[in-house]
Design a protein around this motif. Structure first.
Motif: not given
Length: 337
Positions: A253-255, A260-269, A325-337
């Motif tokens: 539930h928590a991890l 989500i923010p960690t994914t951003t760091v990993i992608g940019l790194a 793309i990973v954002y969408i899988f981690l949180d399906p509520r995320i949609r881009y407009h």
């Protein structure tokens, strides 16, 4: 917006971004007050020889004409010819990029494998001795210069103890496996050359750890802070009140939300690592794109510099697309407009 629409939209924007990057980079590299032909031939070269070579490379044309020719070549997959190596830049990059990709991939795997578990443990056991140790570990990675740590590890693990090889991608007594992808791990597996595979694994450990230590520190700190924020949320208290095991609450539930923010760091790194690690590749004699970029800049090799910049831009853009793309899988509520 669906996943396919997100990908199509990002790829369309990528074309515009690349066009802007080629324009800015082309102008900047050509306004530098250094003549690449003089840099190649030397200051004592005869003027007629310099002029002949300028015509040969098309550098006597007006800048807009040169840019149109460059973009026309890009549309055909032609990145130009390196003034320094006299080879097509695309061929040079095909030789150098796999080494950087292999090093960056192992480095980011080490960073994720260490950073996320350590960050979770630090958050769950906040203010404990273990938390203090992980914070010191992360602080060391964020503040220690890569070249200094690389030299220390080489002195200890290679020179003093002899546990790991020092430089290069492969033992000098071993022949490289037949080149298929340029990735030694993959080519060794395809050729079933187990000696080369073992040697490649040993040679990549030190440079990958040095390269990934900074990313490990950032991922650890980001995971810890995200977890601390998430585990204070009401839904985590609700999950605990239902009697769920603490391991389920933390990792299920928590991890997932903290990632989500960690994914951003990993992608940019990962994008940053793929763009070439100049210091690491230089210290460990790694024949990657960082060394190629350095040599190209020092020799005012404009086509090569443009090629490296373009590849780096593509890598960053694709890394950002992967993060979306990973954002969408981690949180399906995320949609881009």
């Amino acid at each position: 917006m669906g996943l396919q629409a997100v990908i199509v939209r990002r790829l369309a924007l990528l074309v515009l971004v690349l066009f802007g990057i080629t324009l800015v980079t082309f102008v900047l590299t050509n306004v530098v007050p250094v003549d690449p032909i003089v840099a190649k031939l030397g200051e004592k070269a005869k003027p007629e020889v310099v002029e002949k070579m300028r015509k040969e490379w098309g550098l006597d044309k007006p800048l807009p004409v040169q840019y149109v020719r460059y973009v026309s070549g890009l549309l055909r997959g032609d990145l130009g010819v390196s003034i320094r190596t006299r080879r097509p830049v695309a061929d040079d990059l095909r030789d150098y990029f796999p080494a950087t990709m292999e090093l960056a991939t192992v480095a980011i795997i080490i960073s994720v494998a260490l950073g996320i578990p350590v960050g979770v443990i630090a958050a769950v056991r906040k203010d404990s001795f273990l938390d203090h140790v992980t914070r010191v570990f992360a602080l060391g990675g964020a503040s220690m210069p890569i070249f200094w740590m690389a030299l220390l590890l080489l002195l200890l693990l290679y020179y003093r103890l002899g546990w790991l090889p020092g430089t290069g991608r492969l033992d000098i007594l071993l022949a490289e496996p037949p080149k298929v992808t340029g990735l030694l791990f993959v080519d060794s597996l395809l050729a079933r050359d187990w000696a080369a595979l073992a040697s490649a694994a040993q040679h990549i450990l030190l440079p990958a750890f040095c390269l990934g230590y900074f990313s490990t520190a950032v991922i650890t700190r980001m995971t810890r802070s995200s977890m601390l924020e998430v585990i204070r949320q009401d839904y985590i208290r609700t999950a605990r009140s239902k009697g769920l095991a603490e391991r389920v609450v933390i990792y299920k539930h928590a991890l997932k939300n903290a990632l989500i923010p960690t994914t951003t760091v990993i992608g940019l790194a990962y994008g940053s690592l793929l763009s070439g690690a100049v210091l690491t590749e230089t210290i460990f004699g790694w024949p990657g794109m960082g060394r190629y970029a350095t040599n190209s800049v020092l020799n005012v090799d404009i086509p090569a510099v443009l090629g490296v910049t373009l590849v780096s831009a593509v890598v960053y853009a694709l890394a950002n697309l992967a993060v979306d793309i990973v954002y969408i899988f981690l949180d399906p509520r995320i949609r881009y407009h």
